[in-house]
Design an enzyme around this catalytic site. Structure first.
Site, PDB file in Angstrom:
ATOM      1  N   ILE A  19     -17.902  25.474 -32.922  1.00 55.86           N
ATOM      2  CA  ILE A  19     -16.778  24.596 -32.616  1.00 55.86           C
ATOM      3  C   ILE A  19     -15.452  25.276 -32.965  1.00 55.86           C
ATOM      4  O   ILE A  19     -14.466  25.164 -32.235  1.00 55.86           O
ATOM      5  CB  ILE A  19     -16.912  23.265 -33.376  1.00 55.86           C
ATOM      6  N   ASP A  61     -14.105  33.782 -48.266  1.00 57.59           N
ATOM      7  CA  ASP A  61     -14.988  32.657 -48.570  1.00 57.59           C
ATOM      8  C   ASP A  61     -14.136  31.414 -48.780  1.00 57.59           C
ATOM      9  O   ASP A  61     -13.297  31.370 -49.689  1.00 57.59           O
ATOM     10  CB  ASP A  61     -15.788  32.996 -49.833  1.00 57.59           C
ATOM     11  N   ASN A  88     -12.085  23.524 -40.610  1.00 56.36           N
ATOM     12  CA  ASN A  88     -13.277  23.419 -39.769  1.00 56.36           C
ATOM     13  C   ASN A  88     -14.517  24.022 -40.405  1.00 56.36           C
ATOM     14  O   ASN A  88     -15.634  23.623 -40.083  1.00 56.36           O
ATOM     15  CB  ASN A  88     -13.012  24.086 -38.421  1.00 56.36           C
ATOM     16  N   TYR A 153     -25.697  16.841 -46.762  1.00 55.07           N
ATOM     17  CA  TYR A 153     -24.733  17.146 -45.707  1.00 55.07           C
ATOM     18  C   TYR A 153     -23.981  15.884 -45.297  1.00 55.07           C
ATOM     19  O   TYR A 153     -22.750  15.887 -45.193  1.00 55.07           O
ATOM     20  CB  TYR A 153     -25.445  17.754 -44.505  1.00 55.07           C
ATOM     21  N   THR A 188     -24.028  24.353 -31.100  1.00 58.35           N
ATOM     22  CA  THR A 188     -23.443  25.470 -31.839  1.00 58.35           C
ATOM     23  C   THR A 188     -24.581  26.257 -32.465  1.00 58.35           C
ATOM     24  O   THR A 188     -25.716  25.767 -32.569  1.00 58.35           O
ATOM     25  CB  THR A 188     -22.527  24.971 -32.967  1.00 58.35           C
TER      26      THR A 188
END
Length: 257
Positions: A19, A61, A88, A153, A188
């Site tokens: 994305i 990072d 993102n 998540y 993705t």
């Protein structure tokens, strides 16, 4: 959409693939200059080759404070301002229920998916005050509705949603807008990796098509088009919003047979 972002400088994390890369391409088409931060050198080089040398890449990072500080400084030194921060970068693995998640996995998900927002805001806020810019966070529909075997998540994305609303309240006095984009499934590399980890990977493609009531799981360009709008002047009176770009996946269960 062309030149909708003319003369804007966008600091984009995780912008070298998936994305993020689709957003980078659309932002560049709309006239923005980009600084892309990612932790994969090969994909960064590929992204800049696609976008052009007027854009910049920074290897680092997103969960490391010094790396983010240096990335923001690179953008300011090269372009003298930042108009948009698009947070993102994120990870989705491991796909497990909570009790099977170990401490290291838990910490890594929270560090990558949330600390990046902390650090880009910490080091980029003063420039956003000057430009009266905006922040866009990439969330996920699972942050609102949950997801089986993906508890941590989903928790990080729920936290992104809460952060987005609180940040919008905190920074409105500086005329800084803060919003989030909330996809369901999007093809993705990260999603394909998740699919391979499922019990029946061969059924995942149909499942992902079926959860979107418009009938298919999209590519990242549909998310990128919405992101261009959200960081543009056309969205100048939108803040604190979690925008679903989900093909209607949040509307409820449905029969697909």
């Amino acid at each position: 959409m062309m030149q909708q972002l003319a003369n804007k400088v966008i600091f984009l994390t995780g912008g070298s693939m998936g994305i993020g890369l689709e957003c980078a391409k659309k932002y560049a088409e709309a006239g923005a200059k980009l600084v892309i931060m990612a932790n994969d050198k090969a994909s960064l080089e590929t992204a800049i080759a696609i976008l052009g040398k007027e854009h910049s890449a920074f290897f680092g990072d997103i969960s490391n404070e010094l790396d983010v500080k240096n990335g923001i400084e690179l953008a300011l030194n090269k372009y003298q301002k930042i108009d948009v921060i698009h947070n993102n970068a994120g990870i989705a693995n491991p796909a497990k229920p909570l009790h099977e998640t170990n401490d290291a996995e838990w910490q890594n998900l929270f560090d990558v998916n949330l600390k990046g927002i902390l650090y880009t805001t910490r080091f980029g806020l003063e420039s956003l005050k000057q430009t009266q810019g905006c922040i866009l966070n990439t969330s996920s529909l699972v942050g609102e509705i949950g997801q089986e075997n993906h508890a941590v998540y989903a928790a990080t994305k729920g936290a992104v949603n809460a952060l987005t609303k609180s940040m919008a309240l905190d920074y409105a006095k500086y005329k800084i807008r803060v919003n989030a984009i909330s996809p369901a499934g999007v093809w993705t590399p990260m999603l394909r990796q998740w699919g391979k980890a499922q019990e029946n990977p061969e059924k995942i493609e149909k499942y992902l098509d079926d959860i979107h009531i418009l009938g298919h799981c999209p590519e990242g360009d549909v998310i990128a088009d919405a992101c261009v709008f959200m960081v543009s002047e056309k969205a100048r009176f939108i803040t604190g919003h979690i925008l679903p770009v989900s093909g209607g996946a949040e509307l409820g269960y449905r029969r697909t047979d």
